[in-house]
Design an enzyme around this catalytic site. Structure first.
Site, PDB file in Angstrom:
ATOM      1  N   PRO A   2       0.765  -1.248   0.000  1.00 42.88           N
ATOM      2  CA  PRO A   2       0.000   0.000   0.000  1.00 42.88           C
ATOM      3  C   PRO A   2       0.793   1.294   0.000  1.00 42.88           C
ATOM      4  CG  PRO A   2      -0.787  -1.500   1.700  1.00 42.88           C
ATOM      5  CD  PRO A   2       0.512  -2.020   1.214  1.00 42.88           C
ATOM      6  N   GLU A   3       0.560   2.077  -1.038  1.00 44.32           N
ATOM      7  CA  GLU A   3       0.915   3.496  -1.026  1.00 44.32           C
ATOM      8  C   GLU A   3      -0.366   4.200  -1.432  1.00 44.32           C
ATOM      9  OE1 GLU A   3       4.647   4.761  -2.655  1.00 44.32           O
ATOM     10  OE2 GLU A   3       5.496   2.771  -2.519  1.00 44.32           O
ATOM     11  N   LYS A  58      -2.413   7.943   2.654  1.00 47.65           N
ATOM     12  CA  LYS A  58      -2.685   6.519   2.864  1.00 47.65           C
ATOM     13  C   LYS A  58      -3.690   6.296   3.985  1.00 47.65           C
ATOM     14  CE  LYS A  58       2.249   6.146   2.019  1.00 47.65           C
ATOM     15  NZ  LYS A  58       3.544   5.874   2.693  1.00 47.65           N
ATOM     16  N   ARG A 109       1.266  -8.868   7.563  1.00 48.87           N
ATOM     17  CA  ARG A 109       2.263  -8.345   8.500  1.00 48.87           C
ATOM     18  C   ARG A 109       1.676  -7.752   9.774  1.00 48.87           C
ATOM     19  NH1 ARG A 109       4.930 -10.344   4.875  1.00 48.87           N
ATOM     20  NH2 ARG A 109       6.893  -9.543   4.053  1.00 48.87           N
ATOM     21  N   ARG A 237      15.132   3.916   4.526  1.00 53.35           N
ATOM     22  CA  ARG A 237      14.603   2.993   3.531  1.00 53.35           C
ATOM     23  C   ARG A 237      15.608   2.762   2.408  1.00 53.35           C
ATOM     24  NH1 ARG A 237       9.288   2.546   4.672  1.00 53.35           N
ATOM     25  NH2 ARG A 237       9.750   0.535   3.840  1.00 53.35           N
TER      26      ARG A 237
END
Length: 247
Positions: A2-3, A58, A109, A237
């Site tokens: 998801p973005e 988001k 997750r 990241r």
DNA sequence: AGCATTGTTTCACA
DNA sequence: TTGTGAAACAATGC
């Protein structure tokens, strides 16, 4: 995955559950539903109907008819499943309606979230909507690496790790450039490319569809000039970029 | 075994 | 005090 594009797809999916009476809520996952107690979200929602589905960046939320608001976040791996035939161990939160339908937040997750009445006060404007002046102000402030700033959802919201790499590549900007050193022209160009990247990703079905994203690997080649892409770490990241054309 | 992962929040430090 | 960066969080895959 998801973005912003995936969140928008989830919002569109959630539009299809509006107007139906809520008769069941599974909020037993105390991590996904934190800081609520089990049963708390259920008690607040039962009997109500969702009236509208919203998104900023988001962050998703469903407003009820004069009742509480249910905020949802897909986390790292979450997605919305409409009318699930059966609930499995990856369904972290779910709502059932009087007509037998429902939806689930399916998330391996478990970093997704369901929350009552969450405030969006601190969240920045949507990356696809932000105006030129506001973008200059919010992104140009401070002196963080530009990619780290793009990932800061309080500055603007919706850009994740993939979209950031794609947009910076399109704008020909190196991800480690400090925001204080960016010209107004560069900031405007970056805003334009973010909007293009977001629009394209929504149309094509996800943040992973960008041309540069396909080269986001050890032996990746820049689609523009064929130069090998570099890999580094920015904003916590993994970051890929082309040292030839991104300056 | 160890490291990585498209997310956010929290904590430490300058 | 404010801004920045790293670690924590959960679970899985390579």
């Amino acid at each position: 995955m998801p973005e912003l594009p995936e969140a928008e797809r989830a919002r569109a999916t959630l539009e299809r559950v509006l107007g139906r009476q809520i008769v069941a809520v599974d909020d037993r996952d105390t991590y996904v539903c934190r800081p609520h107690q089990p049963g708390e979200i259920a008690a607040a929602l039962l009997g109500h109907r969702f009236a509208s589905a919203h998104r900023r960046g988001k962050f998703l939320w469903l407003e009820t008819d004069e009742g509480p608001t249910l905020a949802l976040h897909l986390g790292m791996t979450g997605h919305i499943v409409l009318d699930p035939s059966d609930l499995g161990r990856w369904d972290r939160f779910s709502v059932g309606f009087s007509d037998g339908g429902g939806f689930a937040l399916r998330d391996k997750r478990r970093l997704g979230r369901a929350r009552l009445n969450a405030s969006l006060e601190l969240v920045g404007p949507d990356a696809a909507d932000v105006g030129r002046e506001e973008f200059r102000r919010r992104i140009g402030a401070g002196n963080a690496p530009i990619k780290a700033r793009l990932l800061d959802q309080l500055a603007i919201s919706g850009v994740g790790n993939l979209l950031a790499d794609q947009a910076l590549w399109q704008a020909r900007l190196a991800p480690d450039r400090r925001t204080a050193g960016l010209s107004v022209e560069e900031l405007d160009r970056l805003r334009r490319e973010i909007r293009r990247a977001v629009r394209s990703a929504i149309a094509r079905g996800g943040a992973h569809t960008g041309a540069f994203i396909a080269e986001r690997r050890a032996d990746g080649i820049c689609p523009r000039d064929g130069h090998p892409v570099s890999r580094t770490r920015i904003g916590g990241r993994t970051t890929f970029w082309c040292p030839e054309c991104q300056v």
